[in-house]
Design an enzyme around this catalytic site. Structure first.
Site, PDB file in Angstrom:
ATOM      1  N   LYS A  97     -12.575  -4.580  18.075  1.00  0.00           N
ATOM      2  CA  LYS A  97     -11.224  -5.100  18.307  1.00  0.00           C
ATOM      3  C   LYS A  97     -10.741  -4.853  19.740  1.00  0.00           C
ATOM      4  O   LYS A  97      -9.560  -5.041  20.037  1.00  0.00           O
ATOM      5  CB  LYS A  97     -10.257  -4.506  17.288  1.00  0.00           C
ATOM      6  CG  LYS A  97     -10.626  -4.889  15.855  1.00  0.00           C
ATOM      7  CD  LYS A  97      -9.519  -4.645  14.855  1.00  0.00           C
ATOM      8  CE  LYS A  97      -9.939  -5.109  13.470  1.00  0.00           C
ATOM      9  NZ  LYS A  97      -8.854  -5.000  12.468  1.00  0.00           N
TER      10      LYS A  97
ATOM     11  N   ILE B 173      -3.443  -8.373  13.348  1.00  0.00           N
ATOM     12  CA  ILE B 173      -2.557  -8.081  14.477  1.00  0.00           C
ATOM     13  C   ILE B 173      -3.298  -7.303  15.560  1.00  0.00           C
ATOM     14  O   ILE B 173      -3.212  -7.628  16.749  1.00  0.00           O
ATOM     15  CB  ILE B 173      -1.318  -7.295  13.995  1.00  0.00           C
ATOM     16  CG1 ILE B 173      -0.562  -8.106  12.941  1.00  0.00           C
ATOM     17  CG2 ILE B 173      -0.411  -6.975  15.180  1.00  0.00           C
ATOM     18  CD1 ILE B 173       0.576  -7.330  12.277  1.00  0.00           C
TER      19      ILE B 173
ATOM     20  N   ASN C 150       0.842  -1.189   0.000  1.00  0.00           N
ATOM     21  CA  ASN C 150       0.000   0.000   0.000  1.00  0.00           C
ATOM     22  C   ASN C 150       0.881   1.245   0.000  1.00  0.00           C
ATOM     23  O   ASN C 150       2.110   1.147  -0.079  1.00  0.00           O
ATOM     24  CB  ASN C 150      -0.952  -0.014   1.203  1.00  0.00           C
ATOM     25  CG  ASN C 150      -0.205  -0.146   2.518  1.00  0.00           C
ATOM     26  OD1 ASN C 150       0.579   0.722   2.906  1.00  0.00           O
ATOM     27  ND2 ASN C 150      -0.433  -1.263   3.208  1.00  0.00           N
TER      28      ASN C 150
ATOM     29  N   PRO D 126      -3.145 -12.519   9.122  1.00  0.00           N
ATOM     30  CA  PRO D 126      -3.365 -12.358  10.569  1.00  0.00           C
ATOM     31  C   PRO D 126      -3.794 -10.936  10.913  1.00  0.00           C
ATOM     32  O   PRO D 126      -3.227  -9.968  10.379  1.00  0.00           O
ATOM     33  CB  PRO D 126      -2.000 -12.685  11.169  1.00  0.00           C
ATOM     34  CG  PRO D 126      -1.315 -13.532  10.148  1.00  0.00           C
ATOM     35  CD  PRO D 126      -1.793 -13.038   8.820  1.00  0.00           C
TER      36      PRO D 126
ATOM     37  N   LYS E  73       9.398 -16.419 -11.044  1.00  0.00           N
ATOM     38  CA  LYS E  73       8.649 -15.285 -11.572  1.00  0.00           C
ATOM     39  C   LYS E  73       7.515 -15.789 -12.453  1.00  0.00           C
ATOM     40  O   LYS E  73       7.714 -16.605 -13.368  1.00  0.00           O
ATOM     41  CB  LYS E  73       9.561 -14.369 -12.379  1.00  0.00           C
ATOM     42  CG  LYS E  73       8.841 -13.166 -12.974  1.00  0.00           C
ATOM     43  CD  LYS E  73       9.767 -12.305 -13.817  1.00  0.00           C
ATOM     44  CE  LYS E  73       8.985 -11.173 -14.484  1.00  0.00           C
ATOM     45  NZ  LYS E  73       9.863 -10.357 -15.352  1.00  0.00           N
TER      46      LYS E  73
ATOM     47  N   ASP F  82      -4.585  -6.733   4.613  1.00  0.00           N
ATOM     48  CA  ASP F  82      -5.668  -7.546   5.159  1.00  0.00           C
ATOM     49  C   ASP F  82      -5.666  -8.947   4.544  1.00  0.00           C
ATOM     50  O   ASP F  82      -6.123  -9.909   5.169  1.00  0.00           O
ATOM     51  CB  ASP F  82      -7.021  -6.877   4.899  1.00  0.00           C
ATOM     52  CG  ASP F  82      -7.162  -5.564   5.656  1.00  0.00           C
ATOM     53  OD1 ASP F  82      -6.704  -5.513   6.812  1.00  0.00           O
ATOM     54  OD2 ASP F  82      -7.712  -4.602   5.092  1.00  0.00           O
TER      55      ASP F  82
ATOM     56  N   PHE G 112      -5.437   2.586  14.463  1.00  0.00           N
ATOM     57  CA  PHE G 112      -5.647   3.635  13.466  1.00  0.00           C
ATOM     58  C   PHE G 112      -6.696   3.155  12.475  1.00  0.00           C
ATOM     59  O   PHE G 112      -6.759   1.961  12.147  1.00  0.00           O
ATOM     60  CB  PHE G 112      -4.346   3.949  12.727  1.00  0.00           C
ATOM     61  CG  PHE G 112      -3.507   5.004  13.394  1.00  0.00           C
ATOM     62  CD1 PHE G 112      -3.311   6.243  12.807  1.00  0.00           C
ATOM     63  CD2 PHE G 112      -2.919   4.756  14.626  1.00  0.00           C
ATOM     64  CE1 PHE G 112      -2.541   7.216  13.427  1.00  0.00           C
ATOM     65  CE2 PHE G 112      -2.146   5.713  15.257  1.00  0.00           C
ATOM     66  CZ  PHE G 112      -1.955   6.951  14.651  1.00  0.00           C
TER      67      PHE G 112
END
Length: 412
Positions: A347, A313, A216, A311, A295, A285, A329
């Site tokens: 969470k 976290i 990202n 996972p 490749k 995610d 966040f």
């Protein structure tokens, strides 16, 4: 850097191959407005000529205690008295040993023993020399005297060994100098002293094959600003960082990782020992269900990539927490506060920092941010547009306020 304007910096350069970085540092300090007085040891002149530093600083360069360019003063005493800060870069094992044992047998060591100015030491040497008990003991002694250290980097050394011993990059040293002088001008309250903090920062990368990955746009700037702010306020900070192009903050334990699994493992390892977890990293995610060992080649117009859930976290930290204060966040593009509030509850977090990444001046890659801080039982706290360092301090303030409020409520 306004804080460096007009400051007298004595730059001591010892005899090692990293002396060439000392020239780059001298240039950056001078460009930032500092008055840079360079002292080279005799061995340093074997690597870089004094004329190089003179051309970069436009000031006299000192190499010999007995050469006095101004007969009205004693040069090394004059430099020692007028310095706002002394920087040793590179500092060799030999220089560190002499300074730790009060030996003044050249221009640089004589100035160092005579000065009352703060001293920042950036060591550079072979990894085995750096790890030698005598060198470590000398550094510990100097630290006990109040000298500050900027740890060397790890990597391939000029001698061929791989390990810790590379001089910090000039940009890192310049940032440390600026930070130190800023602290001197406006001392930071150490209201986080004694707290152990775990911060995650940056992106993760999930391999598709040896040359491709899913990631990202996170740059790690927000997480690094939080880690530096917590450090400056007295905290003991562990920073678990994905791959970023940011200098490693000195005084912070940095654990570099790449994948979600690596970040998960590092966070879980350190979770029991910390009091506050601030998870600002932008983790994947999902990850490829299978990773090709070779490749992948084009075989048609379309390609389907099967992904599996990675996972979570933050959710796992929320499940495992005992005494920890956990901050997440939420980087969203719409319905920001509702999504953030849901994440806070789902969470099992204590606080969440929400922002709209489409808003100008906020989100990934910018030097500023615009956030809303949500905590259980508290009104939302909005930041307005601020630098990421200002947002970091605002977040740390909010955490302390929340913890104090919870402690007061428990005593009633």
């Amino acid at each position: 850097m306004q804080v460096l304007q007009g400051k007298r910096i004595v730059l001591g350069v010892a005899g090692g191959i990293a002396a060439f970085k000392g020239a780059a540092l001298a240039s950056k300090l001078a460009q930032a407005g500092a008055l840079v007085d360079v002292i080279l040891t005799e061995n340093a002149t074997q690597f870089v000529q004094p004329l190089t530093f003179q051309a970069l600083t436009h000031r006299h360069v000192y190499t010999d205690t007995f050469i006095e360019p101004d007969p009205s003063v004693i040069a090394h005493i004059e430099l020692a008295d007028k310095a706002d800060l002394v920087v040793l870069a590179p500092a060799t094992a030999n220089l560190i040993g002499k300074l730790a044992n009060g030996i003044a047998d050249n221009m640089l060591t004589s100035t160092l023993l005579a000065t009352k100015a703060p001293v920042l030491i950036a060591p550079a040497m072979n990894v085995n020399m750096y790890e030698h008990p005598a060198v470590q003991a000398n550094m510990q002694r100097l630290a006990s005297y109040g000298y500050r250290f900027l740890e060397p980097n790890e990597g391939l050394l000029a001698c061929g060994w791989i390990g810790k011993g590379r001089l910090a990059e000039p940009e890192e040293i310049l940032a440390a100098v600026s930070r130190f002088l800023t602290e001197e001008a406006s001392p930071v309250e150490h209201d986080w002293a004694g707290k152990k903090v775990l911060v995650t920062a940056g992106p993760t990368r999930e391999k598709i094959d040896p040359v491709r990955y899913i990631s990202n746009h996170s740059t790690g700037k927000m997480g690094y600003a939080i880690a530096e702010a917590a450090r400056d306020r007295g905290a003991d900070v562990v920073l678990v960082s994905g791959p970023v192009a940011l200098p490693k903050p000195d005084g912070v334990t940095v654990i570099p990782v790449e994948s979600v699994q690596q970040m998960y493992d590092a966070v879980m390892q350190h979770l029991p020992e910390v009091e506050v977890v601030i998870k600002s990293a932008a983790v994947s995610d999902y990850r490829p269900k299978t990773v090709s060992a070779q490749k992948m080649k084009k075989t048609g117009d379309d390609l389907s990539l099967e992904l599996e859930k990675a996972p979570d976290i933050l959710a796992e930290v929320g499940k495992r927490k005992t005494h920890q204060f956990v901050v997440g966040f939420a980087a969203e593009t719409h319905d920001v506060l509702n999504y953030a509030a849901d994440k806070l509850a789902r969470k099992n977090l204590d606080m969440i920092v929400a922002n709209d990444v489409l808003q100008e001046g906020a989100g990934m890659g910018t030097d500023t941010n615009i956030v809303t801080i949500l905590a259980r039982g508290s009104e939302p706290l909005q930041s307005g547009k601020m630098s990421k360092r200002e947002v970091a301090d605002k977040l740390l303030d909010a955490i302390l306020t929340n913890q104090r409020g919870a402690a007061a409520a428990s005593e009633r």
